[in-house]
Design a protein around this motif. Structure first.
Motif, short mmCIF file in Angstrom:
data_model
loop_
_atom_site.label_atom_id
_atom_site.label_comp_id
_atom_site.label_asym_id
_atom_site.label_seq_id
_atom_site.Cartn_x
_atom_site.Cartn_y
_atom_site.Cartn_z
N ALA A 23 0.86 -1.19 0.00
CA ALA A 23 0.00 0.00 0.00
C ALA A 23 0.89 1.24 0.00
N SER A 24 0.32 2.37 -0.42
CA SER A 24 1.10 3.62 -0.44
C SER A 24 0.20 4.79 -0.09
N ALA A 25 0.85 5.91 0.23
CA ALA A 25 0.15 7.16 0.48
C ALA A 25 1.00 8.31 -0.03
N VAL A 26 0.34 9.28 -0.67
CA VAL A 26 1.00 10.50 -1.11
C VAL A 26 0.48 11.63 -0.22
N LEU A 27 1.38 12.26 0.52
CA LEU A 27 0.99 13.33 1.43
C LEU A 27 0.67 14.60 0.64
N ASP A 28 0.01 15.54 1.32
CA ASP A 28 -0.40 16.78 0.65
C ASP A 28 0.77 17.52 0.04
N GLY A 29 1.95 17.45 0.67
CA GLY A 29 3.12 18.12 0.14
C GLY A 29 3.84 17.36 -0.94
N GLY A 30 3.37 16.15 -1.27
CA GLY A 30 3.96 15.36 -2.33
C GLY A 30 4.84 14.22 -1.89
N ALA A 31 5.21 14.17 -0.61
CA ALA A 31 6.04 13.06 -0.13
C ALA A 31 5.27 11.75 -0.22
N VAL A 32 6.00 10.67 -0.48
CA VAL A 32 5.40 9.35 -0.62
C VAL A 32 5.87 8.45 0.52
N VAL A 33 4.93 7.70 1.08
CA VAL A 33 5.23 6.69 2.09
C VAL A 33 4.53 5.41 1.63
N ALA A 34 5.25 4.30 1.64
CA ALA A 34 4.67 3.05 1.13
C ALA A 34 5.22 1.88 1.91
N ALA A 35 4.52 0.76 1.83
CA ALA A 35 4.93 -0.43 2.57
C ALA A 35 4.66 -1.68 1.75
N LEU A 36 5.45 -2.71 2.03
CA LEU A 36 5.21 -4.06 1.53
C LEU A 36 5.38 -5.01 2.70
N VAL A 37 4.44 -5.94 2.86
CA VAL A 37 4.47 -6.88 3.98
C VAL A 37 4.41 -8.31 3.48
N VAL A 38 4.98 -9.21 4.27
CA VAL A 38 4.79 -10.65 4.10
C VAL A 38 4.19 -11.12 5.41
N VAL A 39 2.90 -11.45 5.39
CA VAL A 39 2.16 -11.70 6.63
C VAL A 39 2.07 -13.20 6.89
N ASP A 40 2.69 -13.62 7.98
CA ASP A 40 2.70 -15.03 8.40
C ASP A 40 2.70 -15.01 9.92
N SER A 41 1.54 -15.21 10.53
CA SER A 41 1.44 -14.94 11.97
C SER A 41 0.50 -15.90 12.68
N VAL A 42 0.76 -16.08 13.98
CA VAL A 42 -0.18 -16.77 14.85
C VAL A 42 -1.42 -15.92 15.03
N GLY A 43 -1.21 -14.61 15.21
CA GLY A 43 -2.32 -13.69 15.37
C GLY A 43 -3.17 -13.59 14.12
N SER A 44 -4.43 -13.21 14.31
CA SER A 44 -5.38 -13.12 13.20
C SER A 44 -5.48 -11.70 12.69
N ALA A 45 -5.74 -11.57 11.39
CA ALA A 45 -5.98 -10.26 10.78
C ALA A 45 -7.45 -9.89 10.78
N VAL A 46 -8.30 -10.77 11.35
CA VAL A 46 -9.75 -10.62 11.28
C VAL A 46 -10.32 -10.31 12.65
N ASP A 47 -11.18 -9.30 12.72
CA ASP A 47 -11.90 -9.00 13.95
C ASP A 47 -12.88 -10.14 14.21
N PRO A 48 -12.76 -10.85 15.36
CA PRO A 48 -13.61 -12.02 15.58
C PRO A 48 -15.08 -11.68 15.77
N GLY A 49 -15.37 -10.43 16.14
CA GLY A 49 -16.76 -10.04 16.36
C GLY A 49 -17.49 -9.63 15.10
N SER A 50 -16.75 -8.97 14.19
CA SER A 50 -17.39 -8.44 12.98
C SER A 50 -16.98 -9.16 11.71
N GLY A 51 -15.85 -9.86 11.74
CA GLY A 51 -15.34 -10.49 10.53
C GLY A 51 -14.62 -9.54 9.60
#
Length: 344
Positions: free
Chosen positions: A167-195
Motif C-alpha cells: 500500500a502507499s500514500a501521497v501526502l499533501d506536500g507530495g512526499a510518498v510513504v509506502a509499505a510491503l508486507v509478508v504476513v505469516d502470523s499466529v495472530g489473526s488479521a480478522v476481527d472475531p466479532g465483525s469479521g
C-alpha cells in the motif's frame, strides 16, 4: 492524502519489486526482492521476536560504516531460505552495484525469512540462490503482485491464507510513504466479532470493499481457521511477519530505524493478538532521499502514515490471497470464505 498510482511500494520512485515462487510437488515457498535505485537507499531496521531469521541487519546500526543498501530480500524457507540472497548479490555484482572494494564491489543486501517449512508437504522444498536471482530478474517499477506470491507463497495468518500485501500514500506536500508486507502470523488479521479485517480500518476512501459478515460468515471463518490448526498452521515460535516501509524524504539510518519502528505499530493494529513473543517480526525502513529532509511536522506525519500503510498492506495481503491445498493441508482464503470470490 491519496494512494500512489499503484498503491504499492513501487510508488516510491526508483524502487523495484520482484517475486519468485517455487514450483513442483511439495513446494509452497518463494522469495521477494526490493531492489534499490542506482546508488542504493538509506536503511534502518527494527527486529523483534524471539527467533528472527535475518542477514546483514547489524550493518544497519547507525554506528556502522555502510550507509546504503542495494536491495532487501524477504524469503520463505526459514534460515535455509536466506541462501536466496546469494543469487541477488550475484545479479547486483554483475551490474556493478555494491560497496566498492579493491577490484570490485560487495552488494549490501539485508534479508529476513519467514518460517514456512513443510507447508507444501516437502520440508526440503525451499528457496535457494536461483530463486533469489529469479526474483531479481522479475523486479519492476510497476504494479506489485500480491497474495500467495514470492515470500508470501507459503504464509498463513491465524489459520487463513496469508501472503504479500502492499500500500502507499501521497501526502499533501507530495512526499510518498509506502509499505510491503509478508504476513505469516499466529495472530489473526480478522476481527472475531465483525469479521472485518483490522487493517482495513486504516483504509483510504474507496480502498477496500464494504464487507458485512453475517453469523454464517463468522462461523465459516472460525471453521476455516480451525481446520488449519494446530499444524501445519503457524504455531508459537515458528511464525514471522516481515515488512519494509519506504519514503522518498531524506532520512539517515537512525531515522529509517524509527520509521521501521512505526511499521511495527501498523502490524500491531492489523494483527491480534498483537505480535509478541509468539510471532517474529522484522521491519526495514528505507529512504531514497530524493526529497529534502522533513521539518518536524512533516516528519511526524510521515511516521504516522508509515503505521497506516503497513496496516493497509496487511489487509491487502489477506484480500489478495487465494485458497491453497497441498499435501500438508488446505489453507482457506479470507476472500473466498467471507466475500465469496472463488479462487483456486
Amino acid at each position: 492524502m491519496r494512494t500512489g498510482p499503484h498503491n504499492a511500494l513501487t510508488d516510491v520512485l526508483g524502487l523495484r519489486v520482484g517475486h519468485a515462487s517455487l514450483t513442483g510437488p511439495g513446494a509452497l515457498s518463494g522469495t521477494t526482492v526490493v531492489v534499490s535505485p542506482p546508488g542504493g537507499v538509506v536503511a534502518g531496521v527494527d527486529v523483534r521476536g524471539f527467533a528472527p531469521g535475518t542477514r546483514e541487519t547489524d550493518l544497519l546500526d547507525p554506528r556502522r560504516m555502510v550507509q546504503r543498501v542495494d536491495a532487501v530480500v524477504f524469503t520463505g524457507g526459514s534460515a535455509f531460505g536466506l541462501s536466496a540472497v546469494t543469487g541477488v548479490m550475484e545479479r547486483l555484482e554483475a551490474a556493478g552495484a555494491g560497496f566498492p572494494v579493491p577490484g570490485g564491489v560487495v552488494p549490501i543486501v539485508p534479508a529476513a525469512a519467514v518460517f514456512d517449512l513443510g507447508r507444501g508437504g516437502d520440508l526440503q522444498a525451499r528457496p535457494e540462490a536461483a530463486t533469489g536471482a529469479a526474483a531479481f530478474d522479475a523486479a519492476s517499477e510497476g504494479p506489485v503482485a500480491q497474495g500467495a506470491v514470492g515470500a508470501g507463497t507459503g504464509a498463513v495468518v491465524g489459520g487463513l491464507k496469508g501472503g504479500v500485501g502492499t500500500a502507499s500514500a501521497v501526502l499533501d506536500g507530495g512526499a510518498v510513504v509506502a509499505a510491503l508486507v509478508v504476513v505469516d502470523s499466529v495472530g489473526s488479521a480478522v476481527d472475531p466479532g465483525s469479521g472485518v479485517l483490522h487493517g482495513a480500518r486504516a483504509g483510504l476512501p474507496g480502498e477496500f470493499p464494504d464487507v458485512a459478515v453475517d453469523q454464517a460468515g463468522l462461523a465459516a471463518l472460525r471453521a476455516a481457521a480451525a481446520a488449519a490448526s494446530p499444524a501445519p498452521a503457524p504455531a508459537p515460535g515458528n511464525a514471522t511477519t516481515l515488512a519494509v516501509v519506504a519514503t522518498d524524504v531524506t532520512m539517515d539510518k537512525a531515522g529509517c530505524a524509527a520509521l521501521a519502528g512505526m511499521g511495527h505499530d501498523g502490524l500491531a493494529r492489523a494483527l491480534a493478538p498483537a505480535p509478541a513473543a509468539t510471532d517474529g517480526r522484522t521491519v526495514f525502513g528505507l529512504s531514497t532521499a530524493v526529497r529534502p529532509a522533513p521539518e518536524p511536522l512533516e516528519l511526524f506525519t510521515v511516521q504516522a502514515v508509515a503505521a497506516d500503510v503497513v496496516s493497509r498492506a496487511v489487509a491487502h495481503a489477506l484480500l489478495a490471497a487465494a485458497t491453497v491445498t497441498t499435501a500438508a493441508g488446505t489453507f482457506r482464503s479470507y476472500a473466498e470464505t467471507v466475500i465469496g470470490s472463488v479462487s483456486d
